[in-house]
Design a protein around this motif. Structure first.
Motif, PDB file in Angstrom:
ATOM      1  N   ASP A 256       0.823  -1.211   0.000  1.00  0.00           N
ATOM      2  CA  ASP A 256       0.000   0.000   0.000  1.00  0.00           C
ATOM      3  C   ASP A 256       0.854   1.258   0.000  1.00  0.00           C
ATOM      4  OD1 ASP A 256      -2.939  -0.639   0.117  1.00  0.00           O
ATOM      5  OD2 ASP A 256      -2.225  -1.933   1.732  1.00  0.00           O
ATOM      6  N   HIS A 257       2.023   1.176   0.632  1.00  0.00           N
ATOM      7  CA  HIS A 257       2.912   2.337   0.646  1.00  0.00           C
ATOM      8  C   HIS A 257       3.404   2.630  -0.772  1.00  0.00           C
ATOM      9  CE1 HIS A 257       5.790   5.247   2.096  1.00  0.00           C
ATOM     10  NE2 HIS A 257       6.768   4.615   1.475  1.00  0.00           N
TER      11      HIS A 257
ATOM     12  N   LEU B  62       1.720   1.792  -3.539  1.00  0.00           N
ATOM     13  CA  LEU B  62       0.565   2.318  -4.267  1.00  0.00           C
ATOM     14  C   LEU B  62       0.417   3.809  -3.981  1.00  0.00           C
ATOM     15  CD1 LEU B  62      -2.066  -0.533  -3.708  1.00  0.00           C
ATOM     16  CD2 LEU B  62      -0.902   0.062  -5.848  1.00  0.00           C
ATOM     17  N   LEU B  63       0.684   4.193  -2.720  1.00  0.00           N
ATOM     18  CA  LEU B  63       0.596   5.604  -2.336  1.00  0.00           C
ATOM     19  C   LEU B  63       1.642   6.425  -3.084  1.00  0.00           C
ATOM     20  CD1 LEU B  63      -0.737   7.674  -0.382  1.00  0.00           C
ATOM     21  CD2 LEU B  63       1.054   7.089   1.274  1.00  0.00           C
ATOM     22  N   LYS B  64       2.872   5.915  -3.134  1.00  0.00           N
ATOM     23  CA  LYS B  64       3.926   6.627  -3.860  1.00  0.00           C
ATOM     24  C   LYS B  64       3.596   6.695  -5.345  1.00  0.00           C
ATOM     25  CE  LYS B  64       8.190   6.313  -1.270  1.00  0.00           C
ATOM     26  NZ  LYS B  64       9.558   5.724  -1.197  1.00  0.00           N
TER      27      LYS B  64
ATOM     28  N   ILE C  38       0.610   6.800  -6.789  1.00  0.00           N
ATOM     29  CA  ILE C  38      -0.413   7.797  -7.113  1.00  0.00           C
ATOM     30  C   ILE C  38       0.121   9.207  -6.872  1.00  0.00           C
ATOM     31  CG2 ILE C  38      -1.574   7.592  -4.848  1.00  0.00           C
ATOM     32  CD1 ILE C  38      -3.128   8.478  -8.300  1.00  0.00           C
ATOM     33  N   LYS C  39       0.993   9.375  -5.875  1.00  0.00           N
ATOM     34  CA  LYS C  39       1.621  10.696  -5.680  1.00  0.00           C
ATOM     35  C   LYS C  39       2.400  11.071  -6.938  1.00  0.00           C
ATOM     36  CE  LYS C  39       5.402  13.297  -4.051  1.00  0.00           C
ATOM     37  NZ  LYS C  39       5.009  14.672  -4.408  1.00  0.00           N
TER      38      LYS C  39
ATOM     39  N   ILE D 147      -0.100  12.045  -9.604  1.00  0.00           N
ATOM     40  CA  ILE D 147      -0.678  13.356  -9.298  1.00  0.00           C
ATOM     41  C   ILE D 147       0.284  14.447  -9.762  1.00  0.00           C
ATOM     42  CG2 ILE D 147      -1.236  14.959  -7.414  1.00  0.00           C
ATOM     43  CD1 ILE D 147      -2.229  12.532  -5.805  1.00  0.00           C
TER      44      ILE D 147
ATOM     45  N   ARG E 152      -0.600  17.096 -12.609  1.00  0.00           N
ATOM     46  CA  ARG E 152      -0.723  18.511 -12.255  1.00  0.00           C
ATOM     47  C   ARG E 152       0.154  19.336 -13.186  1.00  0.00           C
ATOM     48  NH1 ARG E 152       1.195  18.133  -7.625  1.00  0.00           N
ATOM     49  NH2 ARG E 152       3.258  18.942  -8.118  1.00  0.00           N
TER      50      ARG E 152
ATOM     51  N   VAL F 100      -7.156  13.281 -12.954  1.00  0.00           N
ATOM     52  CA  VAL F 100      -6.874  11.924 -12.491  1.00  0.00           C
ATOM     53  C   VAL F 100      -8.145  11.277 -11.942  1.00  0.00           C
ATOM     54  CG1 VAL F 100      -5.519  10.509 -10.893  1.00  0.00           C
ATOM     55  CG2 VAL F 100      -4.522  12.596 -11.855  1.00  0.00           C
ATOM     56  N   PHE F 101      -8.366  10.030 -12.338  1.00  0.00           N
ATOM     57  CA  PHE F 101      -9.448   9.242 -11.740  1.00  0.00           C
ATOM     58  C   PHE F 101      -8.818   7.989 -11.140  1.00  0.00           C
ATOM     59  CE2 PHE F 101     -12.795   6.171 -11.376  1.00  0.00           C
ATOM     60  CZ  PHE F 101     -13.944   6.908 -11.121  1.00  0.00           C
ATOM     61  N   TYR F 102      -8.936   7.843  -9.813  1.00  0.00           N
ATOM     62  CA  TYR F 102      -8.374   6.666  -9.143  1.00  0.00           C
ATOM     63  C   TYR F 102      -9.517   5.731  -8.769  1.00  0.00           C
ATOM     64  CZ  TYR F 102      -4.991   3.996  -6.412  1.00  0.00           C
ATOM     65  OH  TYR F 102      -4.145   2.999  -5.950  1.00  0.00           O
TER      66      TYR F 102
ATOM     67  N   ASP G 185      11.551   2.352  -5.372  1.00  0.00           N
ATOM     68  CA  ASP G 185      11.984   3.558  -4.658  1.00  0.00           C
ATOM     69  C   ASP G 185      12.876   4.404  -5.548  1.00  0.00           C
ATOM     70  OD1 ASP G 185      10.777   3.568  -2.099  1.00  0.00           O
ATOM     71  OD2 ASP G 185      12.101   1.950  -1.438  1.00  0.00           O
TER      72      ASP G 185
END
Lengths: 451, 451
Positions: free
Chosen positions: B161-162, B164-166, B168-169, B172, B176, B182-184, B393
């Motif tokens: 999940d971490h 997945l978070l990175k 989508i960041k 984004i 931008r 963006v549609f998640y 990473d």
């Protein structure tokens, strides 16, 4: 005082259990909150009872979370190549590696950066030169940048990252529907300002880098949009530079440390805001400064427990002690939930669905549900983690239903991740209007038709 | 054949270790990949060696990941109130609860929805009626919606999940900077199309709901933007409806199942695309249909292993067998990395930094680095999870450095989450130009100045 609160057969049984886990304080807090919440009627907002809850809530969320974070940050790190090394914020290492530039000089006071006194002039010049980046994207609709973020390290509580993911998905949805851009921060820009002060250097940097942005909207990672249809009343803020959820009496008269909340606020991109950040920052530097400032805040503010300086107390202190300087440009909003305390909202979602509809933003359908004190990413929250996670799922699904209805779906229940169809497919999809009119709302349209 | 590849003292020692872990196949795959990668020069792209790697890669990523997911999906779920219940996609439960509407009727073939034949007409009417939502936001710059997503359940591998978070960041940030929305997605809209087919019903739904969107950009959650400055060559696609990374020869001549990649593609919002989705979907329905279709695909496509039908193989099959019907509107792009296989990119980032700069998008500075086969969210990836996470990473930081430089920061190394200052603060922030000109680029400006 704590034991008093714990008298009562069923409660005492729970205490005995808790004693085994050594969690008396937390449990009693929770009981206090639960008992008190029972006595609060729907929509009875800003009542003494609720203040009381919030005092407890903030008390524990701030007090115990911070020392923990500090502790973690001074651990020494192993090689960063090791993907299991989660101590990326080891301040000692940062200072060592960064050299002088980052090492705080005790002789001179902390500043967020070089003094800037003519920002309004610099910015308006830039805006004239760059008509393709207007700071207003529609009549009285400012260009807004929503800023949030989380640590670059995986959560100590592994499931926490999943809730950070849901939280940013939720913000992406609201911002797409309302024509707002999103900045998700994962970097610690200033080691001295770690913790809940980290947002200050970040916000200053973003204001100065994005002159086209009129309002910066800070939102904590533990806050979620629960009203996808509510557009902020921008017109109301045309003469204000700083909008927070709060009450004038609680801040200016009572000097109550929870008279406002800094988990979700709007800051206008102007000189006044830079000055405010400069006035806000001095209590932030980690260590002696922050600790000493904490004592001042505790002695000056109503009901504030003893702990190091936090950004929220500092803001109450600044406003309460320098109202004439700042007051006229600060708007303390309580007509809707720019920030809404989860404890008094999450159990009422079904009731809201029963009686109201999205777009109200207030106690009838809160714009924001803020999980103060839940710390799903950390190890030490103030509430049983199961309760927090369950309620965060409910808040996410409550907000997500408003997005899904656009496409003809809904969650099977507020507790369910599963979705079901609420409309049959049609061969004339453009004839279908979504109930909330979120698909192509006027407040979004102006974004594109501007300039 | 596998054993042959494993001869060699050091390798055999590793095999003995692997045998104890029962991972011979995976290890040999990895060795094969490692050995072969050594023989590939920088930028030698689309060579037989690399195809070979990708074959192995796709083979293992597809083959073993899917049955696993299916298995998980047919588990019975405990109450969804239990925050530890991660089986939200239990198909049996969904069908039971949903009633007829969702239950597949074996008598009639699967469809994505009611047949629509006049979408171009419906859509252009709508666009005329809604000038505030133009499908082009600048001269030859289409309005684009980037669509990605992940399961509503926390990852089986908690650290997933971490990432997945990175991921989508990272998306984004790119969106931008390039004026893309963006549609998640976190919902399974159609139980029959679970797995890598789930994107089809979602994409159709979004095309029909968003007539203002000209191009939908699908991107897998395991793909990251590594060139924040590269703007897609929209002009090049003005006569195309479907843009994927791939090679005409590999698809149309060799019928090679990895002649294209469906992890990152552009689809124009038009009738042609709805027809393509209808032609694409029939091999998707879970169970007998998908299994039987898998056999057809394996026998028809070059190098395809035996496993159930996947969306990528199906697309190669459709194009290879019906080129005259679809070929002229499909653009197989390989001038830059609309999708880039991580195995041949991540170890070259330092070399790229040494010799090149962002904005190239190709082997010199890849637009996208796609972690095919890593499955950080699942339990069974095809590579040692440590290698995947370390490289993800690096990819994140490589891309993030281009965002951070805008604000005067950079990661201390591609392996480090920590950031350091690269510019001193100034009192004239608007005089500072970010090297890449990402702060206020023309391709973003037009977004606002349009219509």
């Amino acid at each position: 005082m704590i034991l008093e609160k714990c008298i009562g057969a069923q409660r005492c049984r729970r205490i005995q259990r808790a004693l085994r886990h050594g969690k008396v304080t937390i449990l009693c807090l929770v009981l206090t909150v639960v008992v008190l919440r029972g006595t609060i009627g729907a929509g009875k907002f800003g009542t003494p009872e609720q203040d009381f809850i919030e005092i407890r809530d903030h008390f524990y969320s701030r007090k115990r979370a911070e020392p923990h974070r500090v502790l973690e940050e001074v651990q020494t790190t192993s090689s960063d190549d090791d993907p299991n090394n989660y101590n990326a914020f080891d301040i000692n290492t940062i200072l060592k590696d960064e050299g002088e530039e980052e090492k705080p000089d005790p002789s001179k006071p902390y500043t967020l950066g070089p003094k800037i006194s003519n920002w309004d002039e610099q910015r308006s010049k830039w805006l004239k030169k760059n008509p393709n980046f207007p700071n207003f994207v529609g009549p009285s609709k400012p260009r807004v940048l929503l800023v949030t973020g989380s640590s670059p390290k995986p959560c100590e509580n592994p499931v926490g990252d999943h809730y950070l993911l849901k939280s940013i998905k939720n913000k992406i949805d609201y911002c797409r529907l309302h024509g707002i851009e999103v900045f998700y921060n994962m970097a610690l820009l200033d080691a001295e300002m770690a913790g809940f002060w980290a947002k200050l250097p970040l916000i200053r940097k973003l204001l100065l880098s994005h002159p086209e942005v009129e309002f910066l909207w800070w939102m904590d990672s533990d806050a979620m949009f629960t009203d996808m249809a509510f557009e902020l009343p921008w017109e109301r803020y045309k003469d204000s530079n700083f909008v927070m959820h709060g009450w004038n009496e609680m801040v200016y008269d009572d000097k109550n440390w929870i008279g406002l909340n800094t988990g979700s606020f709007l800051l206008r991109n102007c000189q006044w805001s830079l000055d405010m950040l400069d006035a806000w920052a001095p209590m932030g530097p980690k260590g002696k400064v922050r600790d000493e400032a904490g004592k001042i805040l505790t002695s000056a503010l109503k009901n504030r427990p003893v702990f190091e300086a936090d950004d929220q107390s500092a803001m109450v202190y600044i406003l309460a002690t320098q109202r004439e300087k700042w007051g006229d440009k600060v708007y303390l909003e309580n007509a809707y939930y720019l920030h809404g305390y989860w404890g008094i909202l999450v159990d009422r979602y079904e009731e809201m669905i029963e009686n109201y509809h999205p777009g109200l933003g207030d106690h009838r359908w809160p714009l924001v549900t803020h999980f103060v004190g839940c710390k799903p990413c950390g190890k030490f929250g103030d509430y049983p983690v199961e309760r927090c996670l369950k309620q965060m799922d409910r808040a996410f699904n409550f907000g997500d239903n408003q997005v899904l209805q656009i496409y003809g779906f809904t969650h099977k229940s507020l507790a369910s991740r599963r979705v079901k169809r609420v409309r049959n497919e049609t061969s004339k999809p453009l004839k279908v209007k979504d109930e909330l009119g979120l698909l192509h709302p006027a407040f979004k349209a102006v974004k594109v038709s501007s300039s």
